[in-house]
Design a protein around this motif. Structure first.
Motif, PDB file in Angstrom:
ATOM      1  N   GLY A   1      -4.673  -1.455  -3.701  1.00 10.54           N
ATOM      2  CA  GLY A   1      -4.996  -1.866  -2.346  1.00 10.54           C
ATOM      3  C   GLY A   1      -5.831  -0.871  -1.566  1.00 10.54           C
ATOM      4  O   GLY A   1      -6.098  -1.066  -0.383  1.00 10.54           O
ATOM      5  N   ILE A   2      -6.258   0.214  -2.200  1.00  9.71           N
ATOM      6  CA  ILE A   2      -7.073   1.240  -1.535  1.00  9.71           C
ATOM      7  C   ILE A   2      -8.457   1.274  -2.180  1.00  9.71           C
ATOM      8  O   ILE A   2      -8.587   1.229  -3.407  1.00  9.71           O
ATOM      9  CB  ILE A   2      -6.402   2.629  -1.630  1.00  9.71           C
ATOM     10  N   THR A   3      -9.493   1.353  -1.351  1.00 12.77           N
ATOM     11  CA  THR A   3     -10.864   1.399  -1.840  1.00 12.77           C
ATOM     12  C   THR A   3     -11.358   2.843  -1.853  1.00 12.77           C
ATOM     13  O   THR A   3     -11.239   3.558  -0.856  1.00 12.77           O
ATOM     14  CB  THR A   3     -11.787   0.550  -0.943  1.00 12.77           C
ATOM     15  N   TYR A   4     -11.896   3.246  -2.990  1.00 16.13           N
ATOM     16  CA  TYR A   4     -12.388   4.607  -3.163  1.00 16.13           C
ATOM     17  C   TYR A   4     -13.906   4.603  -3.335  1.00 16.13           C
ATOM     18  O   TYR A   4     -14.459   3.777  -4.073  1.00 16.13           O
ATOM     19  CB  TYR A   4     -11.764   5.255  -4.405  1.00 16.13           C
ATOM     20  N   GLY A   5     -14.564   5.529  -2.671  1.00 16.34           N
ATOM     21  CA  GLY A   5     -15.974   5.775  -2.898  1.00 16.34           C
ATOM     22  C   GLY A   5     -16.109   7.086  -3.646  1.00 16.34           C
ATOM     23  O   GLY A   5     -15.396   8.057  -3.341  1.00 16.34           O
ATOM     24  N   PHE A   6     -17.022   7.141  -4.617  1.00 12.23           N
ATOM     25  CA  PHE A   6     -17.179   8.349  -5.423  1.00 12.23           C
ATOM     26  C   PHE A   6     -18.650   8.632  -5.669  1.00 12.23           C
ATOM     27  O   PHE A   6     -19.443   7.720  -5.937  1.00 12.23           O
ATOM     28  CB  PHE A   6     -16.466   8.183  -6.768  1.00 12.23           C
TER      29      PHE A   6
ATOM     30  N   LYS B   1       0.843  -1.194   0.000  1.00 12.20           N
ATOM     31  CA  LYS B   1       0.000   0.000   0.000  1.00 12.20           C
ATOM     32  C   LYS B   1       0.878   1.244   0.000  1.00 12.20           C
ATOM     33  O   LYS B   1       1.861   1.310   0.728  1.00 12.20           O
ATOM     34  CB  LYS B   1      -0.893   0.021   1.259  1.00 12.20           C
ATOM     35  N   PRO B   2       0.525   2.243  -0.800  1.00 11.74           N
ATOM     36  CA  PRO B   2       1.300   3.476  -0.759  1.00 11.74           C
ATOM     37  C   PRO B   2       1.113   4.197   0.573  1.00 11.74           C
ATOM     38  O   PRO B   2       0.113   4.004   1.258  1.00 11.74           O
ATOM     39  CB  PRO B   2       0.696   4.300  -1.907  1.00 11.74           C
ATOM     40  N   LYS B   3       2.096   5.010   0.945  1.00 15.86           N
ATOM     41  CA  LYS B   3       2.004   5.779   2.192  1.00 15.86           C
ATOM     42  C   LYS B   3       1.130   7.028   2.004  1.00 15.86           C
ATOM     43  O   LYS B   3       0.638   7.603   2.956  1.00 15.86           O
ATOM     44  CB  LYS B   3       3.394   6.194   2.667  1.00 15.86           C
ATOM     45  N   SER B   4       0.989   7.436   0.739  1.00 20.18           N
ATOM     46  CA  SER B   4       0.148   8.581   0.415  1.00 20.18           C
ATOM     47  C   SER B   4      -0.416   8.369  -0.989  1.00 20.18           C
ATOM     48  O   SER B   4      -0.002   7.459  -1.710  1.00 20.18           O
ATOM     49  CB  SER B   4       0.939   9.892   0.495  1.00 20.18           C
ATOM     50  N   ILE B   5      -1.352   9.225  -1.382  1.00 23.34           N
ATOM     51  CA  ILE B   5      -2.028   9.098  -2.675  1.00 23.34           C
ATOM     52  C   ILE B   5      -1.866  10.405  -3.444  1.00 23.34           C
ATOM     53  O   ILE B   5      -2.139  11.486  -2.914  1.00 23.34           O
ATOM     54  CB  ILE B   5      -3.527   8.798  -2.480  1.00 23.34           C
TER      55      ILE B   5
ATOM     56  N   ILE C   1      -2.944  16.856  -5.911  1.00 25.21           N
ATOM     57  CA  ILE C   1      -2.860  16.924  -4.451  1.00 25.21           C
ATOM     58  C   ILE C   1      -2.368  15.595  -3.906  1.00 25.21           C
ATOM     59  O   ILE C   1      -2.634  14.531  -4.478  1.00 25.21           O
ATOM     60  CB  ILE C   1      -4.205  17.307  -3.795  1.00 25.21           C
ATOM     61  N   GLU C   2      -1.643  15.685  -2.823  1.00 27.77           N
ATOM     62  CA  GLU C   2      -1.193  14.485  -2.120  1.00 27.77           C
ATOM     63  C   GLU C   2      -1.943  14.405  -0.799  1.00 27.77           C
ATOM     64  O   GLU C   2      -1.960  15.366  -0.027  1.00 27.77           O
ATOM     65  CB  GLU C   2       0.314  14.539  -1.875  1.00 27.77           C
ATOM     66  N   ILE C   3      -2.589  13.268  -0.572  1.00 29.03           N
ATOM     67  CA  ILE C   3      -3.323  13.054   0.674  1.00 29.03           C
ATOM     68  C   ILE C   3      -2.781  11.818   1.365  1.00 29.03           C
ATOM     69  O   ILE C   3      -2.216  10.931   0.722  1.00 29.03           O
ATOM     70  CB  ILE C   3      -4.847  12.897   0.424  1.00 29.03           C
ATOM     71  N   ASP C   4      -2.949  11.762   2.681  1.00 31.30           N
ATOM     72  CA  ASP C   4      -2.544  10.560   3.397  1.00 31.30           C
ATOM     73  C   ASP C   4      -3.666   9.524   3.327  1.00 31.30           C
ATOM     74  O   ASP C   4      -4.713   9.764   2.700  1.00 31.30           O
ATOM     75  CB  ASP C   4      -2.127  10.883   4.842  1.00 31.30           C
ATOM     76  N   LEU C   5      -3.463   8.379   3.946  1.00 32.77           N
ATOM     77  CA  LEU C   5      -4.437   7.295   3.821  1.00 32.77           C
ATOM     78  C   LEU C   5      -5.702   7.540   4.626  1.00 32.77           C
ATOM     79  O   LEU C   5      -6.650   6.753   4.551  1.00 32.77           O
ATOM     80  CB  LEU C   5      -3.800   5.962   4.221  1.00 32.77           C
ATOM     81  N   ASP C   6      -5.732   8.635   5.381  1.00 33.83           N
ATOM     82  CA  ASP C   6      -6.962   9.072   6.048  1.00 33.83           C
ATOM     83  C   ASP C   6      -7.653  10.182   5.269  1.00 33.83           C
ATOM     84  O   ASP C   6      -8.641  10.753   5.737  1.00 33.83           O
ATOM     85  CB  ASP C   6      -6.654   9.554   7.472  1.00 33.83           C
ATOM     86  N   GLY C   7      -7.118  10.499   4.088  1.00 35.22           N
ATOM     87  CA  GLY C   7      -7.734  11.507   3.240  1.00 35.22           C
ATOM     88  C   GLY C   7      -7.359  12.939   3.564  1.00 35.22           C
ATOM     89  O   GLY C   7      -7.922  13.877   2.997  1.00 35.22           O
ATOM     90  N   ASN C   8      -6.401  13.126   4.470  1.00 33.96           N
ATOM     91  CA  ASN C   8      -6.009  14.482   4.867  1.00 33.96           C
ATOM     92  C   ASN C   8      -5.036  15.101   3.866  1.00 33.96           C
ATOM     93  O   ASN C   8      -4.118  14.433   3.376  1.00 33.96           O
ATOM     94  CB  ASN C   8      -5.366  14.466   6.259  1.00 33.96           C
TER      95      ASN C   8
ATOM     96  N   LEU D   1     -20.976   5.680   1.754  1.00 35.48           N
ATOM     97  CA  LEU D   1     -19.683   5.405   1.119  1.00 35.48           C
ATOM     98  C   LEU D   1     -18.569   5.331   2.156  1.00 35.48           C
ATOM     99  O   LEU D   1     -17.658   4.499   2.054  1.00 35.48           O
ATOM    100  CB  LEU D   1     -19.355   6.488   0.087  1.00 35.48           C
ATOM    101  N   LYS D   2     -18.645   6.202   3.156  1.00 34.69           N
ATOM    102  CA  LYS D   2     -17.600   6.253   4.187  1.00 34.69           C
ATOM    103  C   LYS D   2     -17.503   4.938   4.955  1.00 34.69           C
ATOM    104  O   LYS D   2     -16.419   4.561   5.416  1.00 34.69           O
ATOM    105  CB  LYS D   2     -17.893   7.411   5.156  1.00 34.69           C
ATOM    106  N   GLN D   3     -18.608   4.238   5.077  1.00 33.76           N
ATOM    107  CA  GLN D   3     -18.611   2.957   5.781  1.00 33.76           C
ATOM    108  C   GLN D   3     -17.946   1.849   4.979  1.00 33.76           C
ATOM    109  O   GLN D   3     -17.518   0.843   5.527  1.00 33.76           O
ATOM    110  CB  GLN D   3     -20.046   2.554   6.121  1.00 33.76           C
ATOM    111  N   LYS D   4     -17.849   2.043   3.657  1.00 30.83           N
ATOM    112  CA  LYS D   4     -17.356   0.981   2.777  1.00 30.83           C
ATOM    113  C   LYS D   4     -15.995   1.283   2.145  1.00 30.83           C
ATOM    114  O   LYS D   4     -15.338   0.367   1.646  1.00 30.83           O
ATOM    115  CB  LYS D   4     -18.373   0.734   1.648  1.00 30.83           C
ATOM    116  N   ALA D   5     -15.600   2.546   2.115  1.00 27.63           N
ATOM    117  CA  ALA D   5     -14.402   2.937   1.372  1.00 27.63           C
ATOM    118  C   ALA D   5     -13.361   3.592   2.269  1.00 27.63           C
ATOM    119  O   ALA D   5     -13.681   4.166   3.305  1.00 27.63           O
ATOM    120  CB  ALA D   5     -14.787   3.898   0.244  1.00 27.63           C
ATOM    121  N   ASP D   6     -12.100   3.496   1.852  1.00 23.97           N
ATOM    122  CA  ASP D   6     -11.010   4.149   2.579  1.00 23.97           C
ATOM    123  C   ASP D   6     -11.013   5.656   2.329  1.00 23.97           C
ATOM    124  O   ASP D   6     -10.787   6.448   3.245  1.00 23.97           O
ATOM    125  CB  ASP D   6      -9.659   3.572   2.127  1.00 23.97           C
TER     126      ASP D   6
END
Length: 368
Positions: A177-182, A43-47, A306-313, A207-212
């Motif tokens: 390895g990351i799940t996205y909701g859109f 898994k990447p450390k950021s996106i 943009i670069e975000i962390d795995l919590d979306g920040n 979506l928040k309940q199902k996606a990273d």
């Protein structure tokens, strides 16, 4: 004695089966743990997420004169940037369909802005690496139900996630390895409504309940040169309620969204960071071949990275400046006009975000 021997043999055989079964369960468990560990390690450390505005690659309505000459790909001059994205987003401003009659009432077809790109153009989106697209806008219904259906079918054929229509309000997809909701919203009749905040919140919360990571797109706000600023009020254009994009964006983040991407005004608007989440209020026109007014700032074609962390920040970003002129696909703008425009608007509209832009387009949030 024979009975005892038989019992020993049966017991030994049974024990052997149990041991094999136990051994298999242990191995399966170990394999599962190994695979999970591998997944975590890869898994990447950021996106790195990239987003662009309106895309209409050419239309054969009212005739083929609005199609580009063959041999030139829509994104050829900007692929050097776009292909670096982990996730690439765009707004499909029109349809991808080989069928359908114009659904708008127009006495003069030459002045009727309905967009019908050939389904074969879907390959350009896939080749460039678009992962997800909004189809919630005022042009998705240009060619009726068949146009919407064929657009959906074409995007699916090219493995591009999409959302924003009644048949597909939201979607979930996985990459690296990351799940996205859109999900996507607009004020228009064929789309999930930007005005219905209760419904929009529900979609985001589910979506928040199902996606990273949850990405929300909106098509909203008044259009044109006089509407570059975010008013923080309900915006109207030609008598139509185009939504309160400021309230919408903040409400979606409060509901669990990680990134908000806006489009619709056909001009660039400000960036904001709210609760450590990134908002682009409008990325303007990006790849709109013919039939679009590209004078002045309407021709700016920003690419938001943009670069975000795995919590979306939000961690950091970079604004790449591209440009369009009439019947010329986007190209890199050495004068960096999109950067200058968005920097100015961000400082004027959202000084509280404390976003600092460098000359190369990089931007970060000033720490207290």
């Amino acid at each position: 004695m024979r009975k005892l021997l038989f019992f020993v043999i049966i017991f030994g055989f049974s024990s052997s089966i149990q041991a094999q079964k136990y051994s298999k369960e242990v191995l399966d468990s170990m394999y599962s743990i190994t695979q999970q560990t591998k997944l975590e390690l890869t898994k990447p450390k950021s996106i790195k997420l990239m987003a662009v505005g309106d895309i209409m690659m050419g239309t054969n309505f009212p005739n083929d004169s609005y199609l580009p000459p063959e041999g030139k790909g829509p994104f050829d001059n900007v692929n050097v940037i776009l292909t670096q994205a982990d996730i690439l987003f765009g707004n499909l401003e029109g349809t991808l369909t080989d069928e359908g009659e114009n659904a708008k009432r127009c006495s003069d077809p030459s002045k009727c802005y309905s967009f019908r790109s050939p389904e074969s153009y879907g390959k350009y989106l896939e080749e460039t690496g678009f992962d997800v697209m909004s189809i919630a806008n005022n042009h998705i219904g240009d060619f009726g139900a068949i146009g919407i259906k064929n657009t959906s079918k074409t995007l699916e054929k090219h493995n591009i996630a999409y959302a924003g229509i009644f048949a597909q309000p939201s979607t979930i997809f996985e990459k690296n390895g990351i799940t996205y909701g859109f999900c996507a919203f607009a004020p228009n009749k064929d789309c999930i409504k930007i005005h219905n905040l209760t419904n929009a919140k529900k979609i985001v919360e589910e979506l928040k309940q199902k996606a990273d990571i949850v990405i929300v797109s909106f098509h909203g706000g008044a259009e044109g040169l006089k509407h570059t600023h975010v008013t923080r009020k309900t915006e109207r254009f030609y008598g139509e309620d185009r939504g309160n994009v400021y309230k919408f964006a903040h409400t979606m983040i409060d509901a669990g969204a990680d990134v908000i991407i806006g489009h619709g005004p056909h001009v660039s608007r400000a960036f904001e960071v709210y609760k450590n989440k990134f908002i682009a209020y409008s990325l303007g026109n990006f790849c709109t071949y013919s039939r679009f007014n590209l004078d002045g700032i309407k021709g700016y074609a920003p690419i938001a990275e943009i670069e975000i962390d795995l919590d979306g920040n939000f961690m950091k970003g970079k604004l790449h400046s591209a440009k369009q002129i009439d019947e010329v696909y986007p190209f890199i703008d050495e004068k960096k006009r999109a950067l200058k425009e968005i920097k100015k608007l961000t400082q004027e509209d959202f000084p509280e975000s404390k976003l600092i832009f460098d000359e190369d387009g990089s931007f970060t949030q000033q720490k207290e």
